[in-house]
Motif scaffolding. Sequence first.
Motif, short mmCIF file in Angstrom:
data_model
loop_
_atom_site.label_atom_id
_atom_site.label_comp_id
_atom_site.label_asym_id
_atom_site.label_seq_id
_atom_site.Cartn_x
_atom_site.Cartn_y
_atom_site.Cartn_z
N GLU A 97 0.83 -1.19 0.00
CA GLU A 97 0.00 0.00 0.00
C GLU A 97 0.87 1.25 0.00
N LYS A 98 0.36 2.30 -0.61
CA LYS A 98 1.08 3.56 -0.64
C LYS A 98 1.33 4.02 0.80
N PRO A 99 2.59 4.35 1.14
CA PRO A 99 2.90 4.78 2.52
C PRO A 99 2.06 5.99 2.94
N GLU A 100 1.55 5.92 4.14
CA GLU A 100 0.73 7.01 4.67
C GLU A 100 1.63 8.03 5.38
N ILE A 101 1.40 9.28 5.10
CA ILE A 101 2.16 10.36 5.73
C ILE A 101 1.31 10.97 6.83
N ASP A 102 1.79 10.92 8.04
CA ASP A 102 1.06 11.45 9.19
C ASP A 102 1.18 12.98 9.19
#
Length: 241
Positions: free
Chosen positions: A32-37
């Motif tokens: 999955e596309k990395p999530e940016i917090d």
Amino acid sequence: MIILLAMERELQQLKLQIEETVHHSFLLKHIEKPEIDEYKLYFLHYILDKTKIAPNVRDQLIITTMLVQIALDIHENIPDDTGTDRLSIEMDSQLSILAGDYFSGLYYSILADINEREYITVLATAIKQINELKMKLYFMDSDSIEDYFEIRKQIQSLLIKYIAEHNQVNQEIHVIEEILLTKELINNASTYSIEVDIQDILEKQVNKTKGMIDMLPERQKQEFLQVLNSIIYQHTSSEME
């Protein structure tokens, strides 16, 4: 989620740079596309913007710290080996480990390129302690809810805390820790390994955090309240859907 603050444009530019940095065509076909917090992104910018660090160096430090955070998140969310398609899950796990290591390794290169090697030690020390805390949480044999969420809070905020302390900009770090714990309670309640009344804990946590924010100078108070309210609004909106 959009953080409606004056620095929003800078944050969005940083987010785009991070997305470009982590883009890897092969890996993104399989994970999955990395999530940016965005909340952690905001707090890192908030802290480093208080220093005398040149803006271009500041931005690179923010990007590298977020790369480390992404790597830690990927490693924490590696698929387990339960399920019907074990071979597929094993492949996903291996690629997740590879992706986490790849994104983590990028920060060494970036910091070396801008001659900020001291931050390599700062981040490496934080990574080591976070992994130790995750192991402590995994093998935790105490029923203390307070201990459990204290560890959770440290895991969520330790990277930011190390950056803040290294730059001697830690006046608001305790409030930042509580805001990030509030976010943790909202987003990950279903993953907790202990039985808790999450709504009661969340209500107490929000009240505690608001009380700490009220003690800040007016400008910081308004900014931090806006962030906290954004977290709460996101939670209430998702419940209504």
